[in-house]
Write a protein that holds these residues in place. Sequence first.
Motif, mmCIF file in Angstrom:
data_model
loop_
_atom_site.group_PDB
_atom_site.id
_atom_site.type_symbol
_atom_site.label_atom_id
_atom_site.label_comp_id
_atom_site.label_asym_id
_atom_site.label_seq_id
_atom_site.Cartn_x
_atom_site.Cartn_y
_atom_site.Cartn_z
ATOM 1 N N TYR A 214 0.830 -1.210 0.000
ATOM 2 C CA TYR A 214 0.000 0.000 0.000
ATOM 3 C C TYR A 214 0.860 1.254 0.000
ATOM 4 O O TYR A 214 0.531 2.249 -0.652
ATOM 5 N N VAL A 217 2.002 2.383 -3.396
ATOM 6 C CA VAL A 217 0.960 2.991 -4.227
ATOM 7 C C VAL A 217 0.690 4.418 -3.780
ATOM 8 O O VAL A 217 0.707 5.358 -4.581
ATOM 9 N N ASN A 220 3.368 6.861 -4.586
ATOM 10 C CA ASN A 220 3.844 6.867 -5.970
ATOM 11 C C ASN A 220 3.339 8.100 -6.716
ATOM 12 O O ASN A 220 2.151 8.424 -6.680
ATOM 13 N N PHE A 223 0.500 7.448 -9.286
ATOM 14 C CA PHE A 223 -0.795 7.206 -8.657
ATOM 15 C C PHE A 223 -1.394 8.502 -8.122
ATOM 16 O O PHE A 223 -2.594 8.764 -8.299
ATOM 17 N N PHE A 342 0.004 -0.225 -13.271
ATOM 18 C CA PHE A 342 0.302 -1.007 -12.072
ATOM 19 C C PHE A 342 0.053 -2.503 -12.229
ATOM 20 O O PHE A 342 0.138 -3.234 -11.243
ATOM 21 N N HIS A 346 -2.923 -6.349 -9.674
ATOM 22 C CA HIS A 346 -3.263 -5.502 -8.523
ATOM 23 C C HIS A 346 -4.488 -4.629 -8.749
ATOM 24 O O HIS A 346 -4.800 -3.789 -7.904
ATOM 25 N N VAL A 350 -5.787 -1.400 -6.369
ATOM 26 C CA VAL A 350 -5.371 -0.053 -6.781
ATOM 27 C C VAL A 350 -6.590 0.766 -7.218
ATOM 28 O O VAL A 350 -6.709 1.949 -6.889
ATOM 29 N N LEU A 408 4.906 -2.873 -7.881
ATOM 30 C CA LEU A 408 4.440 -2.602 -6.525
ATOM 31 C C LEU A 408 4.752 -3.695 -5.514
ATOM 32 O O LEU A 408 4.316 -3.624 -4.379
#
Length: 422
Positions: A214, A217, A220, A223, A342, A346, A350, A408
């Motif tokens: 987590y 993400v 990032n 994101f 990603f 995932h 995500v 990730l």
Amino acid sequence: MKKFDNKWIRAVIPALLIHCSIGTVYCWSLFKGDIASYIGRSVGEVEWAFSIAIFVLGMSAAFGGKLVEKDIHKSSMLAAIFFIAGMAGTGFFIYQKSLIGIYLSYGVVMGIGLGIGYLTPVKTLMLWFKEQKGLATGLAVAGFGLAKVIASPLMEKLLGERNNEGLLVNPANIYTMFYILAGIYLVMMAIGHLTLKKPAGYEEESVQAQSFSYRKVLTNKTFIGIWLMFYINITCGLALISQEKGILAFIGFGAIGLVSSLTAIFNAGGRIVFSSWGDRLKDRNSIYKIIFSSSIAAILLTIVFDGINNSMAILIITMLCIVNAGYGGGFSSLPPLLSDRFSLDHISTVHGLALSAWAFAGLSGNQLSAFVLEKTQSYDMVLYVIMALFTMATLISIFVVKPEKVYLESEEVNSKEEMAIN
């Protein structure tokens, strides 16, 4: 029965059944006044039930992504239970004239069903349509947009006749409507739950999903950029959509209901057109640049023709349709974009985290345009603010959301893989 194991029966139809059910949350404006009248509260107080529902939708999707990743049958069943319980509970608490009960049932309980239900079919669709992910998600999310068009006539029928003051002739219809709808959507979501299935040979939970980080993400840059783009697009869409009726009334356009249906069709159509268009582009992020630039152009053209005051009705309606199409397209284009950045492994988790932007936009969109109108008494100023936000989203799309793929897996898993290779 292998002949029934195809992408239409196992993915598209179940997704449409689920999304056409939960998408009726956007019919709220049809009956919020009737609820307020029946329980003896102001529309402003009752309005919070919808805001809570959208907020809980986004947050339950954010926290429920891992569950959806592991078991779509459990998540589709939970979505049906929470959504139907919330729908029936709303009817019960309207009968009891309990505002807090309506907040809990329509806002919290139904909101949880909305978030999990929205997320559940997405990955399954993209697994069945690996070469046309945008088209797949567009078809499903279009169901969410079309739900209002489909359900509105049924709700009006169930509510019954109104008197000269616009009040229901039979006020009890407001809570019995929720009981009837709960029964209808129970059947639809149960069929969706029973028929939804991932392609043969796909493991429910991969090693990559187990090792999901987590922190990687949420910190990032790509994101964060996508989250901000998505948040701004929803905020701008809601800011304009919430003033649609007021703008049309201000220019003296009488067929407001017709325009409302037209913009709803563009909203649903944009979900299919923009996301499937993204399948043909080298970088799927380009579709967001198209969405933002087309919305800016439509608003700018209206402003150039002396704004809301003196622009032709056809120009204003065109602007509303274009922004609605981009609003819908932003939703359907999100899962394929996240999948490209990603990975598909995932995507449920995500996507769920990204949908938290919807939660916050649901609280800020309507309030933004209401605040600007209160301070300036000008619809033109609302357009200027929305155009400025769309410009910000365009810059984020260009300079922040880069085309590189993001990995990730946690550091521990990566180090073990490197040791195994060495």
